[in-house]
Structures are given as C-alpha cells and as structure tokens.
Enzyme design. Structure first.
Site, PDB file in Angstrom:
ATOM      1  N   HIS A 189      -4.571   1.635   7.642  1.00 22.09           N
ATOM      2  CA  HIS A 189      -3.189   2.140   7.740  1.00 22.09           C
ATOM      3  C   HIS A 189      -2.973   3.302   6.757  1.00 22.09           C
ATOM      4  O   HIS A 189      -2.385   4.325   7.109  1.00 22.09           O
ATOM      5  CB  HIS A 189      -2.231   0.966   7.453  1.00 22.09           C
ATOM      6  CG  HIS A 189      -0.776   1.301   7.359  1.00 22.09           C
ATOM      7  ND1 HIS A 189       0.166   0.819   8.239  1.00 22.09           N
ATOM      8  CD2 HIS A 189      -0.080   2.044   6.454  1.00 22.09           C
ATOM      9  CE1 HIS A 189       1.373   1.269   7.903  1.00 22.09           C
ATOM     10  NE2 HIS A 189       1.253   2.009   6.818  1.00 22.09           N
ATOM     11  N   GLU A 190      -3.485   3.159   5.542  1.00 26.01           N
ATOM     12  CA  GLU A 190      -3.293   4.206   4.515  1.00 26.01           C
ATOM     13  C   GLU A 190      -4.130   5.454   4.818  1.00 26.01           C
ATOM     14  O   GLU A 190      -3.668   6.581   4.615  1.00 26.01           O
ATOM     15  CB  GLU A 190      -3.632   3.671   3.121  1.00 26.01           C
ATOM     16  CG  GLU A 190      -2.864   2.426   2.669  1.00 26.01           C
ATOM     17  CD  GLU A 190      -1.363   2.509   2.827  1.00 26.01           C
ATOM     18  OE1 GLU A 190      -0.817   3.625   2.915  1.00 26.01           O
ATOM     19  OE2 GLU A 190      -0.722   1.454   2.894  1.00 26.01           O
ATOM     20  N   CYS A 195       5.826  -0.232   7.576  1.00 25.95           N
ATOM     21  CA  CYS A 195       5.508   0.988   6.829  1.00 25.95           C
ATOM     22  C   CYS A 195       6.736   1.407   6.033  1.00 25.95           C
ATOM     23  O   CYS A 195       7.850   1.422   6.560  1.00 25.95           O
ATOM     24  CB  CYS A 195       5.105   2.106   7.791  1.00 25.95           C
ATOM     25  SG  CYS A 195       4.642   3.630   6.956  1.00 25.95           S
ATOM     26  N   LEU A 196       6.523   1.759   4.783  1.00 22.88           N
ATOM     27  CA  LEU A 196       7.641   2.165   3.923  1.00 22.88           C
ATOM     28  C   LEU A 196       8.283   3.453   4.436  1.00 22.88           C
ATOM     29  O   LEU A 196       9.428   3.740   4.100  1.00 22.88           O
ATOM     30  CB  LEU A 196       7.158   2.344   2.481  1.00 22.88           C
ATOM     31  CG  LEU A 196       6.685   1.046   1.808  1.00 22.88           C
ATOM     32  CD1 LEU A 196       6.042   1.343   0.459  1.00 22.88           C
ATOM     33  CD2 LEU A 196       7.830   0.060   1.653  1.00 22.88           C
ATOM     34  N   HIS A 250      -2.400   7.555   7.234  1.00 21.19           N
ATOM     35  CA  HIS A 250      -1.383   8.419   6.615  1.00 21.19           C
ATOM     36  C   HIS A 250      -2.003   9.742   6.144  1.00 21.19           C
ATOM     37  O   HIS A 250      -1.390  10.805   6.272  1.00 21.19           O
ATOM     38  CB  HIS A 250      -0.744   7.739   5.401  1.00 21.19           C
ATOM     39  CG  HIS A 250       0.386   6.803   5.720  1.00 21.19           C
ATOM     40  ND1 HIS A 250       1.542   7.204   6.336  1.00 21.19           N
ATOM     41  CD2 HIS A 250       0.536   5.473   5.488  1.00 21.19           C
ATOM     42  CE1 HIS A 250       2.368   6.165   6.465  1.00 21.19           C
ATOM     43  NE2 HIS A 250       1.776   5.096   5.966  1.00 21.19           N
ATOM     44  N   GLN A 302       2.993  10.057   1.687  1.00 24.02           N
ATOM     45  CA  GLN A 302       4.304   9.389   1.775  1.00 24.02           C
ATOM     46  C   GLN A 302       5.237   9.802   0.641  1.00 24.02           C
ATOM     47  O   GLN A 302       6.452   9.620   0.747  1.00 24.02           O
ATOM     48  CB  GLN A 302       4.141   7.856   1.760  1.00 24.02           C
ATOM     49  CG  GLN A 302       3.472   7.302   3.000  1.00 24.02           C
ATOM     50  CD  GLN A 302       3.376   5.804   2.941  1.00 24.02           C
ATOM     51  OE1 GLN A 302       2.464   5.266   2.325  1.00 24.02           O
ATOM     52  NE2 GLN A 302       4.315   5.106   3.560  1.00 24.02           N
ATOM     53  N   GLY A 336       0.843  -1.196   0.000  1.00 32.45           N
ATOM     54  CA  GLY A 336       0.000   0.000   0.000  1.00 32.45           C
ATOM     55  C   GLY A 336       0.873   1.238   0.000  1.00 32.45           C
ATOM     56  O   GLY A 336       2.057   1.165   0.351  1.00 32.45           O
TER      57      GLY A 336
HETATM   58  O1  GNR Z   1       3.955  -2.621   2.660  1.00 34.82           O
HETATM   59  C1  GNR Z   1       3.259  -2.459   3.675  1.00 34.82           C
HETATM   60  N1  GNR Z   1       2.890  -3.533   4.400  1.00 34.82           N
HETATM   61  C2  GNR Z   1       1.959  -3.478   5.420  1.00 34.82           C
HETATM   62  C3  GNR Z   1       1.860  -4.576   6.264  1.00 34.82           C
HETATM   63  C4  GNR Z   1       0.940  -4.587   7.288  1.00 34.82           C
HETATM   64  C5  GNR Z   1       0.096  -3.504   7.454  1.00 34.82           C
HETATM   65  C6  GNR Z   1       0.187  -2.394   6.627  1.00 34.82           C
HETATM   66  C7  GNR Z   1       1.104  -2.391   5.617  1.00 34.82           C
HETATM   67  S1  GNR Z   1       1.204  -1.016   4.558  1.00 34.82           S
HETATM   68  C8  GNR Z   1       2.877  -1.098   4.111  1.00 34.82           C
HETATM   69  C9  GNR Z   1       3.204  -0.038   3.065  1.00 34.82           C
HETATM   70  C10 GNR Z   1       2.981   1.328   3.649  1.00 34.82           C
HETATM   71  O2  GNR Z   1       3.753   1.877   4.388  1.00 34.82           O
HETATM   72  N2  GNR Z   1       1.861   1.923   3.356  1.00 34.82           N
HETATM   73  O3  GNR Z   1       1.584   3.125   3.873  1.00 34.82           O
HETATM   74 NI    NI Z   2       2.672   3.199   5.773  1.00 30.22          NI
END
Ligand code: GNR
Ligand code: NI
Length: 169
Positions: A136-137, A94-95, A140, A51, A46
């Site tokens: 999660h997104e 999270c990236l 952000h 980001q 995601g």
């Molecule tokens: O790549 C991602 N893996 C992930 C694993 C578990 C819960 C959420 C994520 S999102 C993350 C990529 C990211 O930072 N998206 O904002």
């Molecule tokens: Ni993230």
C-alpha cells in the site's frame, strides 16, 4: 518534533511518482521522524512521504498494538523483489481517503529490498498485514491509491463523497 499535514484525495500530488533518495542523511532522518509522529498522531499504521507532500520514496510503518512497545520501521527506496502467488483480500483504509474502507486483493507475502534509517541495505520477508501495508505504501510512492483497485463506480462514489465532505468542512 513537527506533525505534518496529510494530503487528501483528490490532490494531484498524491498522483505523482516519487523519486529515489540519493543519500540517507540527517535531513532525511528528520523527515522520517516527523512522518512517524504524524502517523502516530493520525493514527495510522503506515505513511508514505508523498502523503505529506514530499515526493521521495520513503515510508514508515508501525504495526504494534496500543499496549505494546512501539516498533517503528523505516524504508528508504523500498523495492518489492519477490511477490507470492497466494493472493489475499484485506480491508484497507488510507489516511488520504478518510472514512472509506474497502477489500483489496494483493499477494500475501513479499520480499522487500530497502535502505534502513541508517542507510544500510536490508532485505525483509513480509507477510500478512505487514506485506499488505508495505505494498500500500509503495503504491503511494508510485501515485497509486487503494481505490484504484476498485470498480470505477465504487471509486467515483468515494471521490465524490470526499469532495462533498471537504466542501462542507
Ligand atoms: O492506517 C492505515 N491502515 C491500513 C489498513 C489496511 C491496509 C493499509 C493501511 S495503511 C493506512 C495508513 C495509510 O494511509 N498509509 O498510506
Ligand atoms: Ni495510504
């Protein structure tokens, strides 16, 4: 197609609230395509526009496995309109917080209203990893990171390590 730079914590842009998109036009579709490329290249499942330094409520997700056909999902102005009572704990990464993972508790199901790649209104029933990822997104887009759900001690340790790793890079 350009791969964009992914901002890392601590960066004040990651803490800002993103704005609703007015219109899904060609320029926004280009951003979504570039976000998808950036996410695949990272690799991640995601990515939210803030980001990559763009404070718009836009997210891309693809949960397909390496060997499967790609299944990109685009969400513009996503809004959770329903969350389940059942909460699950899942390990998140999270990236923008590379190399750190932690269990986060969230509703296991949610319904999300959004505009798709073509600007069409949609309602999606999400569960399990997709529901986790959407939440999660959307976080952000509100300037929230998964480490915000951890104890202050755990969060501070991760942030310190990120700062140290960046100094050394
Ligand atoms: O790549 C991602 N893996 C992930 C694993 C578990 C819960 C959420 C994520 S999102 C993350 C990529 C990211 O930072 N998206 O904002
Ligand atoms: Ni993230």
């Amino acid at each position: 197609m350009a791969v964009l730079q992914i901002l890392q914590e601590p960066n004040p842009i990651l803490r800002m609230k993103s704005k609703d998109v007015e219109k899904v036009d060609h320029k926004l579709q280009t951003l979504m395509n570039e976000m998808l490329e950036t996410m695949y290249q990272a690799p991640g499942i995601g990515l939210a526009a803030p980001q990559v330094g763009v404070l718009k409520r836009v997210i891309v997700i693809d949960l397909s496995k390496d060997e499967e056909k790609k299944n990109p999902l685009f969400f513009v102005n996503p809004k959770v309109v329903w969350k389940s009572e059942d909460i699950v704990s899942r390990e998140e990464g999270c990236l923008s917080i590379p190399g750190h993972f932690a269990e986060v508790r969230r509703p296991n199901k949610c319904k999300v209203e959004y505009l798709d790649y073509h600007g069409k209104m949609k309602l999606l029933d999400a569960e399990n990893l997709l529901a986790t990822c959407i939440q999660h997104e959307i976080d952000h887009c509100n300037g929230v990171l998964f480490i915000d759900y951890l104890s202050k001690l755990k969060k501070d340790i991760i942030i310190k390590k990120l700062i140290k790793a960046n100094r050394e890079n």
